[in-house]
Design a protein around this motif. Structure first.
Motif, PDB file in Angstrom:
ATOM      1  N   SER A   1       0.836  -1.200   0.000  1.00 21.07           N
ATOM      2  CA  SER A   1       0.000   0.000   0.000  1.00 21.07           C
ATOM      3  C   SER A   1       0.870   1.249   0.000  1.00 21.07           C
ATOM      4  O   SER A   1       1.754   1.395   0.849  1.00 21.07           O
ATOM      5  CB  SER A   1      -0.904   0.037   1.225  1.00 21.07           C
ATOM      6  N   PRO A   2       0.618   2.197  -0.921  1.00 27.33           N
ATOM      7  CA  PRO A   2       1.377   3.452  -0.912  1.00 27.33           C
ATOM      8  C   PRO A   2       0.959   4.370   0.220  1.00 27.33           C
ATOM      9  O   PRO A   2       1.573   5.410   0.431  1.00 27.33           O
ATOM     10  CB  PRO A   2       1.029   4.062  -2.269  1.00 27.33           C
ATOM     11  N   TYR A   3      -0.103   3.980   0.956  1.00 30.44           N
ATOM     12  CA  TYR A   3      -0.627   4.840   2.012  1.00 30.44           C
ATOM     13  C   TYR A   3      -0.143   4.443   3.400  1.00 30.44           C
ATOM     14  O   TYR A   3      -0.494   5.090   4.395  1.00 30.44           O
ATOM     15  CB  TYR A   3      -2.158   4.814   1.995  1.00 30.44           C
ATOM     16  N   ALA A   4       0.640   3.376   3.507  1.00 31.84           N
ATOM     17  CA  ALA A   4       1.045   2.864   4.816  1.00 31.84           C
ATOM     18  C   ALA A   4       1.792   3.920   5.620  1.00 31.84           C
ATOM     19  O   ALA A   4       1.483   4.166   6.800  1.00 31.84           O
ATOM     20  CB  ALA A   4       1.902   1.613   4.643  1.00 31.84           C
ATOM     21  N   GLU A   5       2.760   4.571   4.995  1.00 27.53           N
ATOM     22  CA  GLU A   5       3.551   5.567   5.716  1.00 27.53           C
ATOM     23  C   GLU A   5       2.692   6.769   6.103  1.00 27.53           C
ATOM     24  O   GLU A   5       2.793   7.298   7.208  1.00 27.53           O
ATOM     25  CB  GLU A   5       4.729   6.016   4.844  1.00 27.53           C
ATOM     26  N   TRP A   6       1.817   7.190   5.193  1.00 32.71           N
ATOM     27  CA  TRP A   6       0.942   8.337   5.456  1.00 32.71           C
ATOM     28  C   TRP A   6       0.026   8.050   6.643  1.00 32.71           C
ATOM     29  O   TRP A   6      -0.123   8.883   7.552  1.00 32.71           O
ATOM     30  CB  TRP A   6       0.133   8.649   4.208  1.00 32.71           C
ATOM     31  N   ILE A   7      -0.592   6.875   6.667  1.00 30.79           N
ATOM     32  CA  ILE A   7      -1.496   6.514   7.752  1.00 30.79           C
ATOM     33  C   ILE A   7      -0.735   6.403   9.071  1.00 30.79           C
ATOM     34  O   ILE A   7      -1.215   6.837  10.126  1.00 30.79           O
ATOM     35  CB  ILE A   7      -2.232   5.205   7.414  1.00 30.79           C
ATOM     36  N   ALA A   8       0.472   5.862   9.024  1.00 30.33           N
ATOM     37  CA  ALA A   8       1.287   5.751  10.240  1.00 30.33           C
ATOM     38  C   ALA A   8       1.595   7.132  10.812  1.00 30.33           C
ATOM     39  O   ALA A   8       1.546   7.331  12.036  1.00 30.33           O
ATOM     40  CB  ALA A   8       2.574   4.989   9.937  1.00 30.33           C
ATOM     41  N   ARG A   9       1.893   8.095   9.944  1.00 28.49           N
ATOM     42  CA  ARG A   9       2.178   9.457  10.421  1.00 28.49           C
ATOM     43  C   ARG A   9       0.941  10.076  11.067  1.00 28.49           C
ATOM     44  O   ARG A   9       1.032  10.749  12.104  1.00 28.49           O
ATOM     45  CB  ARG A   9       2.657  10.346   9.269  1.00 28.49           C
ATOM     46  N   VAL A  10      -0.214   9.874  10.459  1.00 31.15           N
ATOM     47  CA  VAL A  10      -1.455  10.420  11.018  1.00 31.15           C
ATOM     48  C   VAL A  10      -1.747   9.796  12.382  1.00 31.15           C
ATOM     49  O   VAL A  10      -2.103  10.496  13.343  1.00 31.15           O
ATOM     50  CB  VAL A  10      -2.626  10.192  10.051  1.00 31.15           C
ATOM     51  N   GLU A  11      -1.591   8.486  12.481  1.00 28.05           N
ATOM     52  CA  GLU A  11      -1.857   7.806  13.747  1.00 28.05           C
ATOM     53  C   GLU A  11      -0.871   8.247  14.828  1.00 28.05           C
ATOM     54  O   GLU A  11      -1.242   8.411  15.994  1.00 28.05           O
ATOM     55  CB  GLU A  11      -1.799   6.295  13.546  1.00 28.05           C
ATOM     56  N   GLU A  12       0.378   8.465  14.436  1.00 33.94           N
ATOM     57  CA  GLU A  12       1.378   8.944  15.393  1.00 33.94           C
ATOM     58  C   GLU A  12       1.022  10.334  15.896  1.00 33.94           C
ATOM     59  O   GLU A  12       1.127  10.627  17.092  1.00 33.94           O
ATOM     60  CB  GLU A  12       2.756   8.956  14.725  1.00 33.94           C
ATOM     61  N   ALA A  13       0.569  11.196  14.979  1.00 31.10           N
ATOM     62  CA  ALA A  13       0.171  12.545  15.382  1.00 31.10           C
ATOM     63  C   ALA A  13      -1.054  12.500  16.293  1.00 31.10           C
ATOM     64  O   ALA A  13      -1.158  13.261  17.261  1.00 31.10           O
ATOM     65  CB  ALA A  13      -0.111  13.394  14.149  1.00 31.10           C
ATOM     66  N   ASP A  14      -1.979  11.594  15.995  1.00 34.53           N
ATOM     67  CA  ASP A  14      -3.175  11.477  16.837  1.00 34.53           C
ATOM     68  C   ASP A  14      -2.823  11.055  18.257  1.00 34.53           C
ATOM     69  O   ASP A  14      -3.477  11.475  19.227  1.00 34.53           O
ATOM     70  CB  ASP A  14      -4.145  10.456  16.231  1.00 34.53           C
ATOM     71  N   ALA A  15      -1.785  10.223  18.375  1.00 34.13           N
ATOM     72  CA  ALA A  15      -1.393   9.716  19.697  1.00 34.13           C
ATOM     73  C   ALA A  15      -0.570  10.718  20.498  1.00 34.13           C
ATOM     74  O   ALA A  15      -0.395  10.542  21.705  1.00 34.13           O
ATOM     75  CB  ALA A  15      -0.603   8.418  19.528  1.00 34.13           C
ATOM     76  N   ASP A  16      -0.082  11.767  19.849  1.00 38.87           N
ATOM     77  CA  ASP A  16       0.751  12.775  20.514  1.00 38.87           C
ATOM     78  C   ASP A  16      -0.089  14.027  20.762  1.00 38.87           C
ATOM     79  O   ASP A  16      -0.425  14.747  19.826  1.00 38.87           O
ATOM     80  CB  ASP A  16       1.955  13.104  19.626  1.00 38.87           C
TER      81      ASP A  16
END
Length: 300
Positions: A201-216
């Motif tokens: 998936s080309p979106y894996a890194e993008w989704i990981a960044r969003v989830e990381e921001a949500d957790a911070d």
């Protein structure tokens, strides 16, 4: 409406018109709507982003001319008219601290001058609908943010005969939309579908960044616009892709934009999505047409 409907799509750089709203503008053009794409800048400070073309010194030296030719071909493919607003690309500043923007660029030009230029085009073309970016620019490029500021101000100013009287007869555009296609819900749908098929998936890194921001709690949160309008345009996804590929210096044929096969896109998400920011005509949400409220009545 007795007269031909008109749509103006205002973008920051050449190639933006092909990555944001291209399938819906191609659909409307094919249906007889007059579509005008306005590029605020010439994209002169863009890098060569296509790995197949990197290393060609001529492209960097003549970037402005390459991008003009690419834009002309993309407009031909989409079936739209095109105008340059005439400002110089600000470039995307990088580093810590960020370097200053170059003198004379779009993001540093007095806003009043840029609004005046766009008001001229609005009053000349007389669109019923305008599309552009939200306050965030879609992503924090200074030209995208300035594109929003100019578009939003010109939308209002063009209707006021007391403002910019030399720009022509006042015209009130009936509706203003912001692009809302790069939503988390859409990206996640494509990401999960590809993983279920055992594909990367080309979106894996993008989704990981969003989830990381949500957790911070201290991290800035991505703005998600409410989707008010979904335009069915799956039949024009191939046209969109051809227009994207026309921007050969900017688009990697093996890159992010082509990571999800069009048959998967047609099944999961056959629309391009928008947020209705302003409407001077009655309309009922959700919509399936940028011209909802205009096809059976005149503009406000």
């Amino acid at each position: 409406m007795a007269e031909t409907l008109r749509l103006m799509a205002v973008h920051a750089h050449p190639d933006d018109e092909s990555s944001k709203g291209a399938a819906s503008t191609a659909r409307y053009a094919a249906e007889g709507v007059e579509v005008l794409v306005v590029s605020c800048t010439g994209g002169e400070r863009g890098d060569v982003l296509n790995p197949r073309l990197q290393g060609d010194a001529r492209m960097l030296r003549d970037m402005a001319e390459y991008r003009r030719r690419e834009m002309a071909e993309a407009a031909r493919i989409l079936g739209v008219q095109h105008r340059w607003l005439g400002y110089v690309d600000s470039g995307l500043p990088e580093g810590d601290p960020l370097p200053p923007l170059p003198a004379g660029c779009f993001a540093l030009t007095p806003l009043d001058l840029e609004v005046n230029a766009l008001v001229h085009l609005v009053r000349e073309f007389r669109p019923h609908v305008m599309t552009t970016y939200d306050e965030s620019g879609g992503y924090p490029h200074p030209d995208h943010i300035r594109c929003h500021e100019v578009s939003r101000a010109a939308f209002d100013a063009a209707a006021d005969p007391q403002r910019y009287p030399a720009a022509g007869e006042a015209w009130r555009t009936s509706k203003l939309y912001y692009h809302a296609n790069f939503s988390r819900k859409r990206m996640t749908a494509f990401h999960e579908a590809l993983l279920a098929q055992g594909k990367p998936s080309p979106y894996a890194e993008w989704i990981a960044r969003v989830e990381e921001a949500d957790a911070d709690p201290a991290a800035p949160k991505r703005v998600e616009l409410e989707v008010t309008t979904r335009v069915e345009c799956a039949d024009y996804f191939d046209v969109r892709d051809r227009a994207l590929l026309a921007h050969a210096t900017q688009i990697d044929p093996d890159g992010f934009f082509f990571g999800v096969p069009n048959d998967v896109q047609r099944e999961l998400w056959p629309t391009e999505d928008y947020h209705l920011a302003v409407s001077h005509v009655p309309t009922e949400l959700p919509e399936d047409d940028l011209f909802a409220g205009l096809r059976t009545r005149g503009p406000a």
